[in-house]
Design an enzyme around this catalytic site. Structure first.
Site, PDB file in Angstrom:
ATOM      1  CG  ASP A 109     -15.363 -35.954  48.123  1.00 21.40           C
ATOM      2  OD1 ASP A 109     -14.859 -37.051  48.435  1.00 21.40           O
ATOM      3  OD2 ASP A 109     -15.789 -35.139  48.963  1.00 21.40           O
ATOM      4  CD  GLU A 176     -13.084 -37.570  53.870  1.00 20.64           C
ATOM      5  OE1 GLU A 176     -12.704 -37.752  55.028  1.00 20.64           O
ATOM      6  OE2 GLU A 176     -12.666 -36.616  53.154  1.00 20.64           O
TER       7      GLU A 176
END
Lengths: 486, 486
Positions: A109, A176
């Protein structure tokens, strides 16, 4: 094993990597084009799409046991209460009981990005800048570039016909940038499951200290975040009517917050200094070698407001001494202009960056006692409550263990220099989770440079860092595989 | 003139007022139904409509020279750059050079209000609550009720066939709840124009101290609002990376703000105490008589956080001593939860309520010097700048002059008690403007009670305060007309 024995391997592997450069950039290009912004609920399907893209890539490379591990629904606050967390991409490459097993972590991400923020090029297009020899785009350095590096090094081995030196396990997460929701629990569950038999963990999700010298990172500070609340009247009051006749919570809070730390950065809470591990001779040696200067700090802060002048003092205070920052006040007036309010209840926010051998619980007791004593001295009729909001532990590894030694040798082979051994002032909580849950050593092996602009506009990764970083991953795995110990 | 000579007048006038009660309530009802919220641009036509409603009322009562004085466009920030300020309603009743001329000020605009805020009844409908004998609705007490009182007292004289004792000039504004934009300039322009020959100004736009005893208000504190700015790095920084190695502006600011005032309300800036006028014997006498208690302060603040225990101490510190309030910090983290930011630039906001004989300029010099010295002591590499954002002067009148004496006599005739002589801790800047520009005495003659909820939900005006307040206006004008001096 000495570099000499592996020389023939690298002599085949590195040219292969150079040859595959266009292919590697092309895979990164495809990955960057998927706007996998984990903080944007509407883009969640894109985050999932990127997980699926990676799974396809892994499959085509011969990874097996590929699993997109679901983590359940995202806890509040969310707009859609049924929003699924993005999956963690688990996979294996090799399953030879005679080889060591290395778990590599990365996140697919990315941070939000749009042209309006001030980007020079479309953030979700990987632009190859021939002039600067840089790859520009969101995720190029944080963390899509390094993450795909692990795939590329496998590809290079296959194309060059070199046996892969270890069993590889991937743990690629998609949350994250939004607090790694669900990951800690997954690691706990899989410690004796998917992750059974892992010998070492390598994370490539941080950066060189500067722009020239490669580093290995062996420590992170922790963070204990506190809130001290002073309450007085039932509701906000008008300072014309009540100013001078009631005790103002904001006045008490200013006294408490001013008692925590002085303008030289010295923490004034008693008992904290005593908990800090003394500097060792070996540590002194590490700091001496590091490439860093006061000028670099001033450039980074855009000011001449450093508290220390020497390299050693600056780095030690960033990495291995605690610090206390006052972040703000909730409940008081915070707008532009003038408002004549007496806030009824104010929360002062501050945090302490923690280091070995500070004990989080003991620290909290010292902080709460300090705040209560400071308040008591004021003789105020208001009430005061100090509390911990959250804590994340520090992490320090032995920078001379088998993994770090392997990574150091690899750096010398690829870059021709001994890497600086660095720590970081911030926290990557998942590092400690891996270490504790898998009972293994963790290595932070950065690919990008200190000026890559990870969370900023015009994020970039130098092509040389990308290609050398892939070589570094390969060399590290070979040296680690050949080392006698775990 | 003694009350005896005016007894025949009041014996005719007061029963007339009682008789007209339903009519007076009806006029107030029509006025309250117009949602003249000056802070809501979309309701500006309603504010203008209310001005026109008042002009019609004035015309029907025989006022002359009625002018809706335009004040031009509203300065930014506004959504519509062509937005016209609401007009000031000027008018005269009587033009007899043998009579004194009294200017009465009131405002016809109101605070915002909607059912969703928690009102028990529709805010823009005047509800006559028979059980509590109260008039409920937005503007009932602030300030539509008192403002229409001046119209009603004229009507009562006409109906009773009593000669009006003075020449009356109205100055009704429509922007009081939004900073009285344009009014100061208008007063300046009309001082030698429309307002020429004014002998006294009477403002009915404040409240009794409590709920039982009428008051006359002879003083207001001023307000000097300050901002102290500490600047360090070029942009906000991450406390993990920079905590402990750069000087944090927020830490310096906490030190400065904590040096201004202690938790007992004592201002720590040197030289301020010396500027405060000493308490006189006559003043002591005034405070002794006032109906007030610690319990009332605690009820108002909803807490037991008073700094003083006796009535005299509380009121003196509210009215005649300066106070320093810390309002908040601009530029720091102010949200819920935890954010690990080092703010780059923070503005501390505080204000000092001023009293006789404090000089605003000298005060500002003391404050700026204090902040600079406090910052200098810190030895910080950051920069600091302290400045005045705005000031509004205090106002104190002679509570024994002709106007106040007349109003005191009037109170005794209407309520049967001597009024308390009060000051207020807050500011009504227009009071001083009238005094200075027209070079006249100003009287604050409140109609409502301390619990009317002027800016709150369920604003009300007791019917007895409304009717007695109209009688009070009449009696005051008669006594003032008969007094030998101005």
């Amino acid at each position: 094993m000495s570099s000499d024995k592996l020389k023939p391997v690298f002599d085949k592997l590195f040219p292969q990597i150079d040859e595959l450069k266009p292919d590697f950039i092309n895979v990164l290009k495809q990955a960057v084009e998927i706007p996998a912004v984990s903080s944007d609920e509407s883009l969640r399907p894109m985050v999932v799409k990127k997980a699926e893209f990676l799974a396809d890539q892994l499959k085509s490379l011969g990874f097996h046991d590929i699993q997109l591990k679901e983590l359940g629904t995202q806890p509040p606050p969310v707009t859609n209460p049924k929003l699924q967390l993005p999956p963690v991409v688990l996979s294996r490459y090799g399953n030879d009981s005679n080889k060591k097993t290395v778990l590599v972590y990365g996140h697919y991400d990315v941070q939000p990005a749009q042209m309006e923020d001030g980007w020079d090029t479309e953030p979700f297009e990987l632009v190859v800048d021939e002039a600067t020899q840089q790859l520009k785009g969101r995720g190029s350095t944080d963390d899509t570039g390094p993450l795909t590096g692990w795939l590329h090094i496998v590809r290079a081995h296959i194309e060059a016909g070199i046996e892969f030196p270890v069993n590889l396990i991937t743990c690629f997460e998609g949350m994250e940038e939004s607090g790694s929701l669900g990951l800690e629990e997954l690691i706990g569950r899989e410690a004796t499951g998917y992750f059974k038999g892992v010998d070492a963990v390598c994370i490539s999700d941080n950066y060189w200290l500067g722009t020239k010298k490669p580093v290995l990172t062996y420590g992170l500070r922790g963070c204990n975040y506190y809130q001290v609340t002073v309450s007085g009247p039932k509701a906000d009051l008008h300072s014309g009517v009540f100013g001078g006749v009631i005790a103002e919570p904001m006045v008490d809070l200013m006294q408490i917050l001013s008692s925590l730390v002085d303008s030289q950065g010295k923490i004034l809470i008693k008992g904290i200094d005593e908990m800090v591990a003394p500097v060792t001779e070996k540590e002194h040696e590490i700091y001496k070698k590091i490439d860093f200067s006061l000028e670099e700090l001033n450039e980074a802060s855009g000011s001449n407001t450093a508290l220390y002048k020497t390299k050693e003092d600056i780095l030690m205070h960033r990495w291995r001494y605690p610090s206390l920052s006052v972040h703000g006040v909730e409940g008081a007036f915070y707008g532009q202009g003038a408002k004549t309010v007496i806030p009824a209840k104010v929360n002062g926010k501050f945090s302490i960056r923690t280091v070995p051998d500070m004990d989080s619980e003991k620290l909290t007791q010292l902080v709460v006692d300090h705040c209560n004593n400071a308040f008591k001295k004021l003789g105020s009729p208001n009430t005061c409550h100090a509390e911990l909001i959250h804590d994340g532990a520090y992490w320090v590894s032995d920078p001379f263990n088998a993994q770090f030694t392997a990574a150091s040798k690899a750096t010398q082979v690829v870059y021709g220099v001994e890497p600086d051994l660095t720590r970081e002032g911030g926290s990557i909580p998942i590092t400690l989770t891996f270490e504790q849950q898998l009972k293994t050593s963790v290595l932070l092996l950065p690919m990008g440079r200190g000026d890559d602009g990870a969370h900023s506009i015009n994020e970039k990764l130098d092509i040389s860092n990308f290609i050398n970083g892939i070589k570094l991953m390969g060399a590290y795995l070979h040296f680690y595989a050949a080392s006698p110990e775990n």
